[in-house]
Design a protein around this motif. Structure first.
Motif, PDB file in Angstrom:
ATOM      1  N   GLY A  34       0.772  -1.294   0.272  1.00  0.00           N
ATOM      2  CA  GLY A  34      -0.022   0.100   0.623  1.00  0.00           C
ATOM      3  C   GLY A  34       1.203   1.107   0.366  1.00  0.00           C
ATOM      4  N   TRP A  41       3.870   1.864  -9.886  1.00  0.00           N
ATOM      5  CA  TRP A  41       3.499   2.559 -10.286  1.00  0.00           C
ATOM      6  C   TRP A  41       4.106   3.209 -11.596  1.00  0.00           C
ATOM      7  CZ3 TRP A  41       0.522   0.621 -14.331  1.00  0.00           C
ATOM      8  CH2 TRP A  41       0.312   1.771 -15.378  1.00  0.00           C
ATOM      9  N   GLU A  75      -4.408  -1.868 -18.337  1.00  0.00           N
ATOM     10  CA  GLU A  75      -5.525  -1.304 -17.418  1.00  0.00           C
ATOM     11  C   GLU A  75      -5.419  -2.615 -16.015  1.00  0.00           C
ATOM     12  OE1 GLU A  75      -8.538   1.057 -15.251  1.00  0.00           O
ATOM     13  OE2 GLU A  75      -6.788   1.142 -17.068  1.00  0.00           O
ATOM     14  N   HIS A  76      -5.303  -3.328 -16.553  1.00  0.00           N
ATOM     15  CA  HIS A  76      -5.785  -4.404 -15.550  1.00  0.00           C
ATOM     16  C   HIS A  76      -4.394  -4.118 -14.469  1.00  0.00           C
ATOM     17  CE1 HIS A  76      -6.253  -8.881 -13.532  1.00  0.00           C
ATOM     18  NE2 HIS A  76      -4.775  -8.362 -13.584  1.00  0.00           N
ATOM     19  N   ARG A  78      -2.376  -1.608 -13.845  1.00  0.00           N
ATOM     20  CA  ARG A  78      -2.388  -0.027 -12.918  1.00  0.00           C
ATOM     21  C   ARG A  78      -3.967  -0.452 -11.870  1.00  0.00           C
ATOM     22  NH1 ARG A  78      -6.386   3.013 -11.706  1.00  0.00           N
ATOM     23  NH2 ARG A  78      -7.875   2.917 -12.648  1.00  0.00           N
ATOM     24  N   LYS A  79      -4.757  -1.332 -12.228  1.00  0.00           N
ATOM     25  CA  LYS A  79      -5.759  -1.022 -10.958  1.00  0.00           C
ATOM     26  C   LYS A  79      -5.250  -2.308 -10.170  1.00  0.00           C
ATOM     27  CE  LYS A  79     -10.021  -0.893 -13.689  1.00  0.00           C
ATOM     28  NZ  LYS A  79     -11.756  -1.303 -14.440  1.00  0.00           N
ATOM     29  N   THR A  80      -4.285  -3.725 -10.529  1.00  0.00           N
ATOM     30  CA  THR A  80      -4.043  -4.399  -9.406  1.00  0.00           C
ATOM     31  C   THR A  80      -3.041  -3.390  -8.454  1.00  0.00           C
ATOM     32  OG1 THR A  80      -4.050  -5.857 -10.870  1.00  0.00           O
ATOM     33  CG2 THR A  80      -2.541  -6.515  -9.300  1.00  0.00           C
ATOM     34  N   LEU A  82      -2.703  -0.004  -8.200  1.00  0.00           N
ATOM     35  CA  LEU A  82      -3.112   0.890  -7.615  1.00  0.00           C
ATOM     36  C   LEU A  82      -4.464   0.902  -6.208  1.00  0.00           C
ATOM     37  CD1 LEU A  82      -2.320   4.065 -10.631  1.00  0.00           C
ATOM     38  CD2 LEU A  82      -0.709   2.890  -8.472  1.00  0.00           C
ATOM     39  N   GLU A  83      -4.866   0.185  -6.688  1.00  0.00           N
ATOM     40  CA  GLU A  83      -6.664  -0.401  -6.223  1.00  0.00           C
ATOM     41  C   GLU A  83      -6.517  -1.318  -4.617  1.00  0.00           C
ATOM     42  OE1 GLU A  83      -9.537   0.071  -8.995  1.00  0.00           O
ATOM     43  OE2 GLU A  83      -8.947   2.393  -9.742  1.00  0.00           O
ATOM     44  N   ARG A  84      -5.347  -2.240  -4.971  1.00  0.00           N
ATOM     45  CA  ARG A  84      -5.104  -3.071  -3.886  1.00  0.00           C
ATOM     46  C   ARG A  84      -4.870  -2.458  -3.280  1.00  0.00           C
ATOM     47  NH1 ARG A  84      -3.911  -9.124  -6.895  1.00  0.00           N
ATOM     48  NH2 ARG A  84      -5.520  -9.246  -8.095  1.00  0.00           N
ATOM     49  N   PRO A  85      -5.440  -1.844  -1.811  1.00  0.00           N
ATOM     50  CA  PRO A  85      -4.507  -1.885  -0.693  1.00  0.00           C
ATOM     51  C   PRO A  85      -3.812  -2.622  -0.285  1.00  0.00           C
ATOM     52  CG  PRO A  85      -7.066  -2.893  -0.590  1.00  0.00           C
ATOM     53  CD  PRO A  85      -7.254  -2.934  -1.697  1.00  0.00           C
TER      54      PRO A  85
END
Length: 307
Positions: A34, A41, A75-76, A78-80, A82-85
């Motif tokens: 986190g 990234w 996009e996958h 990026r989400k993995t 930046l958006e996985r806490p």
């Protein structure tokens, strides 16, 4: 020197190239995912800008498949990141230029959650990230370019230890399948790194892995070594340069070019020996149940430059 860099292709039983020559750049960060995600990234984007746009073509999906790295794939990723806490342990991103054979370009990130029950039981667990390049990239752009890129990536990442080195490059862990073929090469080329990011990330903590062409020293390791000024006194070699970095960190460069240390052509450069001896008390322990590269073998190999 560039003319001393070997060309290596190690094939598996099916005739595929499992391991090839290249350059590896690794950073180890005693931080949880986190805290690291934005920096990782940014570093991935910087790496991607520095190499050919077509150099990263595939990525590992959550279910273990290897998929084309198109816009949806990016996009996958990026989400993995930046958006996985958080992440208890495991590879959160794996990108490469080829899906099967060992290419030169690989990006891998092991993001950990240090207060996760599985991680907190391991004193040495940390997060790690690696970037690889084919030898051709080094020869085309030169060592000064690669050093500048490594420094750029290092500035993004809160590392405790990092390095860049000539290496046996492969997909993560694939070299295990040809490890017996690698034994003679490891004995001959002492300057080629044999890396496994996931295993090192489990044990390195805030320690070191060895003396390399580019050796990044962060805290608390740099402090344990006495700081930058003490290292200047202990490494009085004209080939060694010292690059102070923010947050009391340091980049040591042990020569203009990375050295393969071919034992058939010459001795280990003295600056490598000297740094290896300074780092020996802080070297990690690796190795598992993969004979002949068990714990005893890896203990000796990681200390190959110390005698």
């Amino acid at each position: 020197m560039r003319e001393n860099i070997p060309i290596i292709r190690v094939r598996n039983d099916y005739g595929d190239v499992a391991v090839r020559d290249g350059v590896i750049l690794c950073f180890f960060m005693r931080r949880s995912h986190g805290e690291l995600a934005p920096a990782v990234w940014r570093a991935l984007q910087a790496y991607h800008r520095a190499i050919s746009p077509a150099s990263l073509n595939w990525y590992g999906s959550d279910d273990g498949d290897t998929l084309p790295l198109d816009d949806q794939g990016w996009e996958h990723i990026r989400k993995t990141l930046l958006e996985r806490p958080w992440a208890g342990a495991g590879r959160l991103a794996s990108l490469s230029d080829t899906p099967g054979e060992a290419g030169g370009y690989h990006f891998d990130y092991e993001g950990r959650q240090l207060d996760h029950p599985l991680s907190s039981r391991k004193e040495g667990v940390t997060s790690g990230v690696s970037f690889s390049f084919p030898t051709e990239y080094l020869l085309e752009h030169g060592p000064a370019h690669l050093r500048a890129l490594a420094l750029e990536l290092g500035r993004e990442l809160p590392f405790s230890f990092g390095y860049a080195s000539l290496a046996f490059v492969s997909h993560p862990g694939v070299w295990y399948g040809v490890r017996r073929q690698l034994l003679d090469l490891l004995q001959r080329y002492l300057g080629l790194d044999l890396y496994l990011l996931s295993e090192t990330s489990d044990v390195i903590g805030t320690g070191a892995r060895g003396a390399y062409w580019l050796t990044f020293l962060g805290q608390p390791l740099l402090g344990r070594l006495g700081g930058a000024e003490a290292l200047r006194d202990k490494l009085p070699f004209p080939e060694v340069t010292f690059e102070p970095m923010e947050s009391e960190r340091l980049l040591l460069t042990l020569g203009e070019w990375p050295d393969a240390m071919d034992t058939e052509k010459g001795a280990v450069p003295p600056q490598y020996r000297a740094l290896a001896r300074l780092l020996e008390p802080y070297l990690c322990e690796e190795g598992g149940l993969w004979p002949p590269m068990n714990r005893d073998y890896m203990h000796r190999w990681l200390r190959r430059l110390c005698p």
